[in-house]
Design a protein around this motif. Structure first.
Motif, PDB file in Angstrom:
ATOM      1  N   GLY A  72       0.783  -1.217   0.000  1.00  0.00           N
ATOM      2  CA  GLY A  72       0.000   0.000   0.000  1.00  0.00           C
ATOM      3  C   GLY A  72       0.817   1.270   0.000  1.00  0.00           C
ATOM      4  O   GLY A  72       1.966   1.304   0.425  1.00  0.00           O
ATOM      5  N   TYR A  73       0.183   2.326  -0.492  1.00  0.00           N
ATOM      6  CA  TYR A  73       0.735   3.672  -0.535  1.00  0.00           C
ATOM      7  C   TYR A  73      -0.183   4.591   0.256  1.00  0.00           C
ATOM      8  O   TYR A  73      -1.351   4.268   0.475  1.00  0.00           O
ATOM      9  CB  TYR A  73       0.866   4.144  -1.990  1.00  0.00           C
ATOM     10  CG  TYR A  73       1.939   3.430  -2.765  1.00  0.00           C
ATOM     11  CD1 TYR A  73       3.243   3.906  -2.780  1.00  0.00           C
ATOM     12  CD2 TYR A  73       1.654   2.254  -3.463  1.00  0.00           C
ATOM     13  CE1 TYR A  73       4.237   3.252  -3.474  1.00  0.00           C
ATOM     14  CE2 TYR A  73       2.653   1.591  -4.161  1.00  0.00           C
ATOM     15  CZ  TYR A  73       3.938   2.094  -4.177  1.00  0.00           C
ATOM     16  OH  TYR A  73       4.934   1.439  -4.856  1.00  0.00           O
ATOM     17  N   PRO A  74       0.328   5.743   0.742  1.00  0.00           N
ATOM     18  CA  PRO A  74       1.671   6.270   0.510  1.00  0.00           C
ATOM     19  C   PRO A  74       2.699   5.613   1.424  1.00  0.00           C
ATOM     20  O   PRO A  74       2.339   5.039   2.449  1.00  0.00           O
ATOM     21  CB  PRO A  74       1.518   7.749   0.851  1.00  0.00           C
ATOM     22  CG  PRO A  74       0.451   7.761   1.904  1.00  0.00           C
ATOM     23  CD  PRO A  74      -0.518   6.680   1.518  1.00  0.00           C
ATOM     24  N   LYS A  75       3.958   5.733   1.030  1.00  0.00           N
ATOM     25  CA  LYS A  75       5.050   5.235   1.855  1.00  0.00           C
ATOM     26  C   LYS A  75       5.603   6.327   2.773  1.00  0.00           C
ATOM     27  O   LYS A  75       6.559   6.083   3.507  1.00  0.00           O
ATOM     28  CB  LYS A  75       6.177   4.695   0.969  1.00  0.00           C
ATOM     29  CG  LYS A  75       5.760   3.518   0.097  1.00  0.00           C
ATOM     30  CD  LYS A  75       5.303   2.317   0.922  1.00  0.00           C
ATOM     31  CE  LYS A  75       5.028   1.117   0.037  1.00  0.00           C
ATOM     32  NZ  LYS A  75       4.517  -0.038   0.801  1.00  0.00           N
ATOM     33  N   GLY A  76       5.025   7.492   2.703  1.00  0.00           N
ATOM     34  CA  GLY A  76       5.458   8.611   3.539  1.00  0.00           C
ATOM     35  C   GLY A  76       4.279   9.498   3.855  1.00  0.00           C
ATOM     36  O   GLY A  76       3.150   9.042   4.032  1.00  0.00           O
ATOM     37  N   VAL A  77       4.512  10.803   3.869  1.00  0.00           N
ATOM     38  CA  VAL A  77       3.500  11.772   4.277  1.00  0.00           C
ATOM     39  C   VAL A  77       2.370  11.846   3.247  1.00  0.00           C
ATOM     40  O   VAL A  77       2.596  11.817   2.036  1.00  0.00           O
ATOM     41  CB  VAL A  77       4.139  13.164   4.469  1.00  0.00           C
ATOM     42  CG1 VAL A  77       3.087  14.204   4.812  1.00  0.00           C
ATOM     43  CG2 VAL A  77       5.204  13.113   5.555  1.00  0.00           C
ATOM     44  N   ASP A  78       1.147  11.937   3.732  1.00  0.00           N
ATOM     45  CA  ASP A  78      -0.060  12.065   2.918  1.00  0.00           C
ATOM     46  C   ASP A  78       0.074  13.263   1.972  1.00  0.00           C
ATOM     47  O   ASP A  78       0.322  14.389   2.398  1.00  0.00           O
ATOM     48  CB  ASP A  78      -1.260  12.263   3.854  1.00  0.00           C
ATOM     49  CG  ASP A  78      -2.598  12.170   3.162  1.00  0.00           C
ATOM     50  OD1 ASP A  78      -2.767  12.834   2.126  1.00  0.00           O
ATOM     51  OD2 ASP A  78      -3.476  11.451   3.665  1.00  0.00           O
ATOM     52  N   ALA A  79      -0.108  13.013   0.673  1.00  0.00           N
ATOM     53  CA  ALA A  79       0.080  14.074  -0.329  1.00  0.00           C
ATOM     54  C   ALA A  79      -0.972  15.167  -0.223  1.00  0.00           C
ATOM     55  O   ALA A  79      -0.747  16.291  -0.683  1.00  0.00           O
ATOM     56  CB  ALA A  79       0.067  13.465  -1.729  1.00  0.00           C
ATOM     57  N   ALA A  80      -2.133  14.862   0.363  1.00  0.00           N
ATOM     58  CA  ALA A  80      -3.202  15.856   0.481  1.00  0.00           C
ATOM     59  C   ALA A  80      -3.188  16.581   1.819  1.00  0.00           C
ATOM     60  O   ALA A  80      -4.121  17.311   2.142  1.00  0.00           O
ATOM     61  CB  ALA A  80      -4.565  15.183   0.270  1.00  0.00           C
ATOM     62  N   LEU A  81      -2.097  16.418   2.573  1.00  0.00           N
ATOM     63  CA  LEU A  81      -2.048  16.938   3.938  1.00  0.00           C
ATOM     64  C   LEU A  81      -2.136  18.460   3.987  1.00  0.00           C
ATOM     65  O   LEU A  81      -1.405  19.158   3.292  1.00  0.00           O
ATOM     66  CB  LEU A  81      -0.755  16.482   4.613  1.00  0.00           C
ATOM     67  CG  LEU A  81      -0.497  17.023   6.029  1.00  0.00           C
ATOM     68  CD1 LEU A  81      -1.570  16.533   6.995  1.00  0.00           C
ATOM     69  CD2 LEU A  81       0.890  16.639   6.506  1.00  0.00           C
ATOM     70  N   GLN A  82      -3.037  18.958   4.833  1.00  0.00           N
ATOM     71  CA  GLN A  82      -3.051  20.361   5.238  1.00  0.00           C
ATOM     72  C   GLN A  82      -2.365  20.429   6.587  1.00  0.00           C
ATOM     73  O   GLN A  82      -2.918  20.029   7.606  1.00  0.00           O
ATOM     74  CB  GLN A  82      -4.478  20.891   5.345  1.00  0.00           C
ATOM     75  CG  GLN A  82      -4.549  22.334   5.855  1.00  0.00           C
ATOM     76  CD  GLN A  82      -5.963  22.831   6.049  1.00  0.00           C
ATOM     77  OE1 GLN A  82      -6.917  22.304   5.471  1.00  0.00           O
ATOM     78  NE2 GLN A  82      -6.131  23.858   6.869  1.00  0.00           N
ATOM     79  N   SER A  83      -1.136  20.928   6.600  1.00  0.00           N
ATOM     80  CA  SER A  83      -0.305  20.863   7.804  1.00  0.00           C
ATOM     81  C   SER A  83      -0.338  22.143   8.620  1.00  0.00           C
ATOM     82  O   SER A  83       0.408  22.284   9.584  1.00  0.00           O
ATOM     83  CB  SER A  83       1.144  20.542   7.422  1.00  0.00           C
ATOM     84  OG  SER A  83       1.641  21.509   6.518  1.00  0.00           O
ATOM     85  N   LYS A  84      -1.190  23.078   8.244  1.00  0.00           N
ATOM     86  CA  LYS A  84      -1.290  24.346   8.960  1.00  0.00           C
ATOM     87  C   LYS A  84      -2.754  24.707   9.125  1.00  0.00           C
ATOM     88  O   LYS A  84      -3.554  24.540   8.210  1.00  0.00           O
ATOM     89  CB  LYS A  84      -0.563  25.453   8.169  1.00  0.00           C
ATOM     90  CG  LYS A  84      -0.589  26.811   8.829  1.00  0.00           C
ATOM     91  CD  LYS A  84       0.111  27.849   7.943  1.00  0.00           C
ATOM     92  CE  LYS A  84       0.053  29.231   8.544  1.00  0.00           C
ATOM     93  NZ  LYS A  84       0.677  30.254   7.662  1.00  0.00           N
ATOM     94  N   LYS A  85      -3.118  25.197  10.301  1.00  0.00           N
ATOM     95  CA  LYS A  85      -4.502  25.571  10.553  1.00  0.00           C
ATOM     96  C   LYS A  85      -4.916  26.745   9.674  1.00  0.00           C
ATOM     97  O   LYS A  85      -4.095  27.569   9.286  1.00  0.00           O
ATOM     98  CB  LYS A  85      -4.701  25.951  12.021  1.00  0.00           C
ATOM     99  CG  LYS A  85      -4.570  24.790  12.982  1.00  0.00           C
ATOM    100  CD  LYS A  85      -4.795  25.253  14.412  1.00  0.00           C
ATOM    101  CE  LYS A  85      -4.645  24.116  15.396  1.00  0.00           C
ATOM    102  NZ  LYS A  85      -4.828  24.543  16.801  1.00  0.00           N
ATOM    103  N   GLY A  86      -6.215  26.816   9.393  1.00  0.00           N
ATOM    104  CA  GLY A  86      -6.747  27.955   8.673  1.00  0.00           C
ATOM    105  C   GLY A  86      -6.599  29.232   9.461  1.00  0.00           C
ATOM    106  O   GLY A  86      -6.524  29.212  10.701  1.00  0.00           O
ATOM    107  N   GLU A  87      -6.569  30.347   8.764  1.00  0.00           N
ATOM    108  CA  GLU A  87      -6.322  31.636   9.417  1.00  0.00           C
ATOM    109  C   GLU A  87      -7.501  32.598   9.328  1.00  0.00           C
ATOM    110  O   GLU A  87      -7.487  33.654   9.949  1.00  0.00           O
ATOM    111  CB  GLU A  87      -5.084  32.298   8.790  1.00  0.00           C
ATOM    112  CG  GLU A  87      -3.795  31.510   8.994  1.00  0.00           C
ATOM    113  CD  GLU A  87      -2.600  32.180   8.361  1.00  0.00           C
ATOM    114  OE1 GLU A  87      -2.814  33.074   7.504  1.00  0.00           O
ATOM    115  OE2 GLU A  87      -1.461  31.829   8.706  1.00  0.00           O
ATOM    116  N   ILE A  88      -8.518  32.256   8.546  1.00  0.00           N
ATOM    117  CA  ILE A  88      -9.659  33.167   8.431  1.00  0.00           C
ATOM    118  C   ILE A  88     -10.416  33.185   9.764  1.00  0.00           C
ATOM    119  O   ILE A  88     -10.786  32.128  10.281  1.00  0.00           O
ATOM    120  CB  ILE A  88     -10.603  32.725   7.297  1.00  0.00           C
ATOM    121  CG1 ILE A  88      -9.884  32.804   5.951  1.00  0.00           C
ATOM    122  CG2 ILE A  88     -11.856  33.597   7.272  1.00  0.00           C
ATOM    123  CD1 ILE A  88     -10.705  32.325   4.787  1.00  0.00           C
TER     124      ILE A  88
END
Length: 986
Positions: A72-88
């Motif tokens: 299975g994939y991914p073998k690392g970090v999720d490509a769709a990752l949102q790694s920062k909170k929204g700012e609005i």
């Protein structure tokens, strides 16, 4: 693979995918009908109190999920990752209240808002509120409904609001006999209008984990049933909606899911229609995820089936595979299974049990809404953000769109919401009638610096925002006060959109106070109901780059309100100076525009960070909280690159000449190419090459060196790699180090689903918590600590998840003192010590040999249940139940002075790097300044200098390219003693 097997392999996949291309069609597998029983209005006189007991509901149906190890994939970090909170800026919740306190495990929180009421249910009771949160009907057993619900309290309730009929549904299942119990309100008032109740047989199969959705031609129920035969057995049920709304005898039909792959517990979902316009009858979608870590799944994808029921002749009804949305359709790889499929996944603060992440499940509800030019559906499920690390739960969410009834569904946007190190799971998602998306979820964090008990929060995004991102600030509905006393959580949460206005979200989930589970209702709104409400949602440019003295400032202005606005004052503040301008064009309600100030900004100071604050100042603005946004912009130096990771090689058996792979990142403000790179094994000569490609600003690239590294000797190696870019701005970010070992054995394959092995390891500076099992082996040799052999006794702290019986859970520990990659019996420092209790810390003392070799060594520790297969004290044996972990230790001796070390322990090396350039190395942990001298054979001093320990020893790069050919002597030491080495300049 021989040719015959290869042929069979391709034939299998041809048949598999060709059959899908033909859209396999299945007929009903079970049909029935049920009569309605009329139930009067709910009166206080017949309310049955809810049972107050600590009851675990339906544990027998949650079989472990099965995955294929390593697949299975991914073998690392999720490509769709949102790694920062929204700012609005987002508005605070409109309403917050606890709906019930219970000890039902889990509580199965569910609730829906209608036009005038909020109906709440849990295992296995319900209550009714008005829209202000006032209690209209106190908590009561589901048996209080009467009719078919009389004396029935088995659980798994679901409540649904049918917006198109202004009716409520309540369901639970029964095992006397196996059936669905469905109650439909006779009118819009669930307290006073009475109910029709039905009992639909499920043909001797308990309908576990049901979820109901509304479609124009029926009420659809998805279940976790018949996992091994889900493509042939009853999984999807449809009830005859039209007749149920009239209290007439209603038909009931069930279908399999042709072409589905399951791995144990599973949960598909039906599209739940909401809004002002019903979907056309027929083509009711069912959706489920397919994880390529499962057997039979070659690619992560979403699979959609379409159900068509012919109520006049049920035999004509069908379900067919319709679509497979994979990578070609915009679905990024995901890992939807945790801990190899086990259901104890997410660690809580303290010693509480790990929580079930609710894996392999389409979370409730999957919300469908019709817009003028498209249909949308939003859905979510939990994923492991990086399966190579300890479990980190995030929420993968989607908006699919259909441009015309009957057309295919398309991935409009996807995202994985995990904006920090906390776990987020048990999500529920909805879309309002403006296209804004709200997401409710549970947050959990066991880190000592930021402990978070299970807490309920929400975020969201506006229609038109950057795709795939939850852009709003995360808001809290309630923060947990205690851990979950059980691993069972949820089993779901339930977010719905208020039909009265189409924009208010109602979210229902559970948190804890001691032993009690509390169902909490939070009400929030993304869309504004204000007339005048304008604010800033983003600073579009400039971005971090090499900047100049005349940078344009572009921002996004959003009209949050319901009225059109123009002539909006906008300003930005930089270095205490404010620039005021006017945006004089129209901005329609609930829409955004980009605006560029005519006055530019001076951001020219290299390396400087600038804080830019932007605001709107609309006269009469009714919500000033969203008027202002600020951002720090960095003027990046043009040339600044470095190696940020050494990807390979990794610790293994039988290493030889191995490829060295690194990640290069451009930290600077201009694209870079022709980047000089190097790697080094230990203190050996560097290997130097050049990356000839181009790396853009903020981008990275994986580079594989052409020259391999010789790691053929069994031992631990230190790898370092870096860049040598000319005029590089910041040399501190140029290089990285990694540890790798060539071991004579790696005992993989142990089972630790029962919690066997080591879950917590603490020794000196090493603190390793929440250790994942994976395949029973853990490579932690990058973790290192100093051990002083003069100190003699050291203390080791361990924990296990396993509750041992009769002290069978034991551990042993070795240090590879002779550095040959093997762990001999005479190197075993702890033998068969017992770990007597789960989730408790045990301290063990051990002694270092007085003559232990100084320097870096490997440490191996093994723990397991010794009643079963595998010898704990044989470091290479695979244990049936347990774990094996490797670490590093650096042995020092604080009682040994530098002169004793030089005379008795030190080894001086002189390495010829290139063209009579030499590297002089004296490896030691001492840190005082030494002296280096070089003499020729005539005794003439050629060089004298100071040399410092760089952390790996005393290293001096010696240029002898201008010296005459001949023999020379190099010495490193103090003025009193030193080591001397002879070398030749050719």
């Amino acid at each position: 693979m021989n040719n015959k097997l290869l042929l069979l392999f391709f034939v299998f996949f041809f048949i598999k995918f060709n059959s899908f291309a033909q859209k396999d069609v299945a007929k009903p597998v079970f049909r029935d009908s049920a009569q309605a029983i009329f139930s009067e209005a709910i009166s206080e006189s017949r309310l049955v109190p809810p049972k107050d007991e600590h009851k675990i509901y339906n544990p027998r149906n949650r079989g472990i999920n099965k995955v294929v190890p390593g697949k299975g994939y991914p073998k690392g970090v999720d490509a769709a990752l949102q790694s920062k909170k929204g700012e609005i800026p987002s508005r605070a919740p409109i309403l917050n209240f606890d709906a019930v306190t219970t000890r039902s495990t889990p509580s199965d929180p569910t609730g829906v808002a209608g036009l005038n009421h909020y109906l709440n249910a849990w295992n296995s009771a319900f209550s009714i509120y008005d829209k202000e949160g006032n209690l209209l009907m106190p908590p009561a057993s589901l048996a209080s409904i009467g009719g078919e619900f009389e004396d029935e309290t088995l659980g798994d309730p679901i409540v649904v609001y049918d917006q198109f009929a202004d009716r409520y549904l309540i369901s639970q299942f029964s095992d006397t006999p196996e059936s669905f119990l469905i109650a439909v309100s006779r009118g819009p008032d669930p307290v006073n209008d009475g109910w029709y109740t039905y009992r639909f047989s499920t043909n001797r199969v308990l309908p576990d984990y049901p979820k109901i959705s509304v479609w124009s031609d029926g009420y659809y129920i998805t279940t976790n049933k018949n996992s091994n035969t889900a493509d042939q057995s009853q999984v999807i049920y449809v009830m005859e909606r039209d007749r149920m709304l009239q209290g007439e005898t209603a038909q009931f039909v069930s279908f399999p899911l042709p072409g589905i792959e399951t791995n144990g517990f599973y949960s598909p979902a039906g599209f739940n229609a909401m809004g002002n316009t019903m979907p056309p009858r027929g083509n009711a979608p069912i959706i489920y995820l397919q994880d390529d870590a499962w057997a039979g799944v070659s690619e992560d994808h979403l699979k959609i089936w379409l159900v068509n029921v012919d109520w006049d002749n049920l035999a004509n009804s069908t379900i067919e595979e319709s679509q497979q949305l994979g990578s070609a359709s915009g679905v990024s790889p995901f890992t939807a299974t945790f801990d190899g499929g086990a259901f104890n996944n997410l660690e809580q603060p303290g010693n509480a049990p790990d929580i079930d992440a609710l894996q392999a499940t389409m979370m409730y509800m999957t919300q469908y809404r019709r817009f003028l030019d498209h249909n949308s559906v939003v859905l979510n499920f939990v994923v492991d953000v990086d399966p190579t690390q300890a479990e980190h739960a995030g929420i993968r969410w989607y908006e699919l769109r259909q441009y015309g009834d009957g057309n295919d569904w398309e991935v409009y946007q996807e995202g994985t919401y995990a904006p920090d190190g906390s776990d987020r799971f048990s999500g529920s998602i909805g879309i309002d009638d403006q296209g804004n998306i709200g997401l409710g979820f549970t947050v959990l964090d066991d880190s000592p610096a930021n402990p978070v008990f299970p807490s309920i929060r929400y975020t969201g995004r506006y229609q038109g925002d950057e795709l795939g991102v939850m852009t709003l600030e995360e808001q809290s509905l309630v923060e947990g006060q205690s851990p979950n006393p059980s691993s069972r959580y949820g089993d779901y949460a339930h977010l719905t959109v208020d039909p009265a206005d189409g924009i208010t979200f109602w979210h229902n989930a559970e948190y804890f106070q001691g032993e009690n589970r509390l169902n909490h209702i939070g009400v929030f709104r993304l869309a504004s109901d204000l007339t005048r409400d304008v604010g800033i949602t983003a600073i579009v440019s400039p971005i971090d780059a090499t900047l100049g003295a005349n940078e344009p400032i572009t921002v996004t202005i959003r009209n949050f309100g319901v009225g059109t606005q123009s002539n909006i004052p906008v300003s930005y503040t930089l270095n205490g100076q404010t620039v005021n301008e006017i945006y004089d064009e129209r901005i329609e309600a609930s829409s955004s525009v980009d605006f560029t100030f005519s006055e530019t900004a001076d951001l020219s100071e290299l390396g400087e960070s600038y804080n830019i604050a932007v605001r709107t100042s609309l006269t009469g603005d009714q919500n000033p909280e969203n008027d202002t946004i600020s951002r720090v912009i960095r003027n990046l130096p043009p040339r600044d690159v470095g190696v940020t990771a050494i990807n390979g090689p990794t610790t293994s058996e039988n290493l030889g000449n191995e490829e060295v792979s690194v990640t290069i990142e451009n930290f600077g403000g201009e694209a870079q190419s022709n980047i000089p790179l190097w790697y080094q094994v230990g203190n050996n000569n560097r290997v130097e090459e050049t990356f000839s490609g181009t790396i853009g600003v903020g981008e990275n690239h994986v580079y594989n060196f052409q020259q391999t590294a010789d790691l053929s000797v069994d031992k631990r190696y230190r790898l370092s790699s870096g860049t040598n870019l000319q005029d590089d701005f910041d040399p501190t970010n140029d290089s990285e180090e990694a540890s790798v070992a060539n071991l004579n054995c790696i005992p993989e394959g142990s089972d630790c689903d029962f919690g066997d092995g080591i879950s917590y390891f603490e020794l000196g500076d090493i603190l390793n918590e929440r250790i994942p099992c994976n395949n029973g082996y853990g490579d932690f040799i990058s973790y290192s600590t100093n051990l002083d052999r003069a100190q003699g006794v050291y203390s080791l702290i361990l924990q296990t998840y396993f509750q041992a019986e009769g002290n069978e859970e034991q551990f042993s520990m070795w240090i590879d003192l002779d550095d040959n990659g093997e762990f001999d019996d005479n190197e075993r420092l702890i033998t068969s010590q017992a770990l007597r209790q789960a989730n408790s810390s045990f301290v063990f003392d051990f002694n270092l040999p007085e003559d232990a070799a100084l320097g870096q060594h490997l440490l191996r520790i093994r723990a397991g249940d010794t009643r079963y297969e595998g010898d704990l004290n044989s470091p290479c044996d695979v244990m049936a139940f347990g774990t094996t972990h490797d670490y590093s230790v650096n042995i020092i001796d604080t009682e040994l002075d530098i002169e004793d070390f030089i005379l008795n322990e030190a080894e001086l090396m002189v390495l010829n790097e290139y063209n009579n350039h030499y590297r002089v190395i004296l490896e030691t942990t001492f840190d005082e300044t030494l002296r280096i001298t070089v003499h020729n054979v005539l005794g003439q001093k050629m060089l004298e200098n100071k040399v410092e320990n760089n952390g790996d020893g005393y290293i001096y790069d010696l240029d002898m390219s201008y010296a005459a050919r001949g023999v020379y002597l190099v010495r490193i030491g103090t003025r009193q003693v030193g080591k001397v080495k002879r070398f030749i300049v050719k």
